[in-house]
Design an enzyme around this catalytic site. Structure first.
Site, PDB file in Angstrom:
ATOM      1  CB  SER A 138      51.954 -62.395  11.401  1.00 36.72           C
ATOM      2  OG  SER A 138      51.186 -63.044  10.447  1.00 36.72           O
ATOM      3  CD1 TRP A 154      46.426 -66.709   6.966  1.00 37.80           C
ATOM      4  CD2 TRP A 154      45.108 -68.055   5.770  1.00 37.80           C
ATOM      5  NE1 TRP A 154      47.183 -67.248   5.958  1.00 37.80           N
ATOM      6  CE2 TRP A 154      46.401 -68.076   5.196  1.00 37.80           C
ATOM      7  CE3 TRP A 154      44.102 -68.832   5.182  1.00 37.80           C
ATOM      8  CZ2 TRP A 154      46.723 -68.846   4.077  1.00 37.80           C
ATOM      9  CZ3 TRP A 154      44.419 -69.598   4.066  1.00 37.80           C
ATOM     10  CH2 TRP A 154      45.723 -69.601   3.532  1.00 37.80           C
ATOM     11  CG  HIS A 181      46.747 -61.224  10.588  1.00 37.18           C
ATOM     12  ND1 HIS A 181      47.077 -62.200  11.499  1.00 37.18           N
ATOM     13  CD2 HIS A 181      47.858 -61.032   9.825  1.00 37.18           C
ATOM     14  CE1 HIS A 181      48.331 -62.584  11.293  1.00 37.18           C
ATOM     15  NE2 HIS A 181      48.827 -61.881  10.287  1.00 37.18           N
TER      16      HIS A 181
HETATM   17  C1  GCU Z   1      50.463 -64.942   5.480  1.00 38.43           C
HETATM   18  C2  GCU Z   1      50.872 -66.331   5.888  1.00 38.43           C
HETATM   19  C3  GCU Z   1      50.839 -66.533   7.401  1.00 38.43           C
HETATM   20  C4  GCU Z   1      51.628 -65.434   8.061  1.00 38.43           C
HETATM   21  C5  GCU Z   1      51.144 -64.090   7.601  1.00 38.43           C
HETATM   22  C6  GCU Z   1      51.957 -62.893   8.093  1.00 38.43           C
HETATM   23  O1  GCU Z   1      49.101 -64.748   5.760  1.00 38.43           O
HETATM   24  O2  GCU Z   1      50.022 -67.238   5.237  1.00 38.43           O
HETATM   25  O3  GCU Z   1      51.370 -67.781   7.752  1.00 38.43           O
HETATM   26  O4  GCU Z   1      51.569 -65.572   9.450  1.00 38.43           O
HETATM   27  O5  GCU Z   1      51.227 -64.016   6.190  1.00 38.43           O
HETATM   28  O6  GCU Z   1      53.108 -63.028   8.426  1.00 38.43           O
HETATM   29  O7  GCU Z   1      51.381 -61.799   8.073  1.00 38.43           O
END
Ligand code: GCU
Length: 418
Positions: A257, A348, A398
Site C-alpha cells: 500500500s 481503490w 486490500h
Molecule cells: C489509503 C490511501 C492509499 C494507500 C492506503 C494504504 O487507502 O488512499 O493510497 O495506499 O491508504 O496505505 O493503506
C-alpha cells in the site's frame, strides 16, 4: 462585520464538506487516455539502445522527482548502530532474531530507527526482504521480547491507542502480514521497521522525522513523506549491506500500500536493491493515474497532503496533463526483477491499472535484454504471470497475505536461488 465573516466561513466550510468524492469503478466511464511512451525522449526522439536509455532514465527520474515525489536532499548523515537484543535458537533452533537501533545524525537533528531482523541460523549469507511495517515491530510477531514502539502512532481508541502511543495489546496483531517462519524456511532473511520511525504519517509541515535532518526553505518540488520513507530504506540498506550473514547483492525491498509506494521509490533511487515488490500500492504507486479508476490524484493529494511534492497538485483532476505515468515509474526499476500484486476487491488501488503498468514498463526491460512482462492478457485469480516483471491478483481485500509472500518468494527464487 464579524457576523458576516462568520457566515462566509460557515458557507465555505459547508460547501467543501458537500463535495463528496465518488470513486469511479466503471471502465466505461474512464476517459480516453494515451500513455506516454517511456522510450521516447521529452524532445520526441526515440530511445534506440541501452546508452540512450541511461539518458532517458535520468529524464524520467527528474520528472518523477520534480512533479510527483519531490527531490531528496543530497546531504549525508552519520549512521551508527547498536544491537539491542539478539536471540538464537528460535523456530526449533533454526533462526536468529535481532533488534538493532540505527541512529541517523547530522548537525540539524537525530532520528532513531528500530530494526527487527530474522535470519536463518545456517551461517550462510542469505537473500533478505526489507520492508516497513505499519504499526510497530511488536505487531509483526507475538514474540514477547520485541520492544513495543515508542514512536508516534495514529490514535485508535478501539485498540486502546491514545496519546499517540502503542501498547502491549497490539503485540502480534499484524503477524499474518509477516509469515516469518515461512520466509525463514525458504532460506530468506527478513528485516522490518516501523515507518513512523522515519517519518510520522501526518501533516506536520515537514518538521519531524527525517525531514528534520534537512531543514530550510521548501519549494514546490521539495520531498514529501513517501520520498522520506524511501530514503529511510536506503539508510537501512547502508547498514544491512555490511552484515556478514546477509547477501548484500540479494536485498529485496518490498511494501504494501503506501509502503509499496515507498518501496518502489526506494528501489528506483537506490540501485543496490536487487528486486522490488509492490503489494497493492495503487495510486502514486504501481497503478496508472490517467485511468481515473479508484483513487485519483486529487483525492490522494487532499487526503494525504504530505505524501507528495506540491507540484503533484497541479494534476488534481487534470491527470491528462501528466507527462509521466506510473508504468514509467516501474520502468525505472529495469533491468532488475519487479513483482507487482493486486487484490480483486481492492478496487481503490485499481488492479487493472497496476497490471497495465507492468505491461507498459515491459518495452524498457526488453530494450535492456530482459523478458519484461510476458502477457497482454489480464490473468485469472491466483495465476501469477512472471517474466522479469511478475504480477498476480488474488481474491480478497486490500492486505498482504501469506499467499502474496509465497508468490514473491517463488519469483525471487528464480533470480536468487539459481
Ligand atoms: C489509503 C490511501 C492509499 C494507500 C492506503 C494504504 O487507502 O488512499 O493510497 O495506499 O491508504 O496505505 O493503506
Amino acid at each position: 462585520m464579524k457576523k458576516l465573516f462568520f457566515l462566509l466561513l460557515l458557507f465555505i466550510t459547508m460547501s467543501s464538506f458537500g463535495q463528496t468524492f465518488v470513486a469511479n469503478y466503471d471502465e466505461s466511464k474512464m476517459p480516453a487516455y494515451t500513455l506516454p511512451d517511456p522510450l521516447i525522449f521529452n524532445d520526441g526522439q526515440p530511445v534506440k539502445n541501452k546508452d540512450d536509455w541511461k539518458k532517458r532514465r535520468t529524464e524520467l527520474l527528474d520528472l518523477f522527482e520534480k512533479e510527483v515525489y519531490g527531490e531528496t536532499p543530497a546531504g549525508k548523515v552519520e549512521l551508527s548502530a547498536v544491537v539491542i537484543s539478539e536471540k538464537s535458537g528460535l523456530f526449533n533452533g533454526t533462526a536468529i532474531r535481532k533488534e538493532v537501533q540505527l541512529k541517523l545524525k547530522n548537525k540539524a537533528a537525530e532520528v532513531v530507527l528500530h530494526l527487527l531482523i530474522y535470519l536463518p541460523q545456517s551461517g550462510r549469507k542469505v537473500p533478505l526482504f526489507l520492508g516497513y511495517n505499519f504499526n510497530g515491530n511488536h505487531t509483526v510477531s507475538a514474540d514477547p521480547d520485541i520492544a513495543v514502539t515508542q514512536s508516534w502512532v495514529r490514535n485508535n481508541p478501539a485498540q486502546g491507542i491514545t496519546a499517540n502511543r502503542s501498547n502491549e495489546s497490539l503485540r502480534g496483531s499484524d503477524a499474518t502480514s509477516w509469515p516469518v517462519s515461512d520466509i525463514l524456511a525458504r532460506g530468506y532473511g527478513m528485516a522490518t521497521l516501523y515507518y513512523g520511525d522515519v517519518d510520522p504519517d501526518f501533516d506536520d509541515g515537514f518538521g519531524n522525522g527525517v525531514h528534520a535532518l534537512f531543514p530550510g526553505k521548501r519549494n514546490s518540488s521539495s520531498w514529501g513523506s513517501i520520498a522520506g520513507w524511501a530514503w529511510g530504506l536506503s539508510r537501512v540498506m547502508d547498514w544491512l549491506q555490511n552484515e556478514k550473514s546477509i547477501d548484500a547483492k540479494k536485498i529485496i525491498v518490498l511494501g504494501h500500500s503506501r509502503l509499496g509506494k515507498a518501496a518502489l521509490w526506494a528501489g528506483i533511487n537506490d540501485l543496490r536493491f536487487a528486486m522490488v515488490v509492490s503489494n497493492e500500492s495503487g495510486c502514486g504507486g504501481a497503478a496508472l493515474s490517467k485511468r481515473i479508476y479508484g483513487e485519483t490524484v486529487e483525492r490522494i493529494n487532499s487526503s494525504f497532503p504530505h505524501w507528495f511534492c506540491l507540484n503533484f497538485r497541479k494534476y488534481n483532476n487534470k491527470e491528462e496533463n501528466l507527462t509521466v505515468d506510473q508504468h514509467e515509474l516501474l520502468a525505472l526499476i529495469a533491468p532488475r526483477p519487479l513483482y507487482v500484486c493486486s487484490a480483486e476487491e481492492d478496487r481503490w488501488s485499481d488492479p487493472k491499472g497496476e497490471f497495465l503498468s507492468c505491461v507498459g514498463a515491459s518495452p524498457v526491460y526488453r530494450l535492456l535484454g530482459k523478458q519484461g512482462f510476458p502477457t497482454l492478457e489480464f490473468p485469472g485469480l491466483e495465476q501469477p504471470v512472471t517474466g522479469t516483471i511478475g504480477y498476480h491478483i488474488r481474491p480478497g481485500k486490500h492486505d498482504i497475505k501469506p499467499y502474496d509472500w509465497k508468490c514473491f518468494m517463488d519469483f525471487a527464487d528464480g533470480f536468487f536461488k539459481k
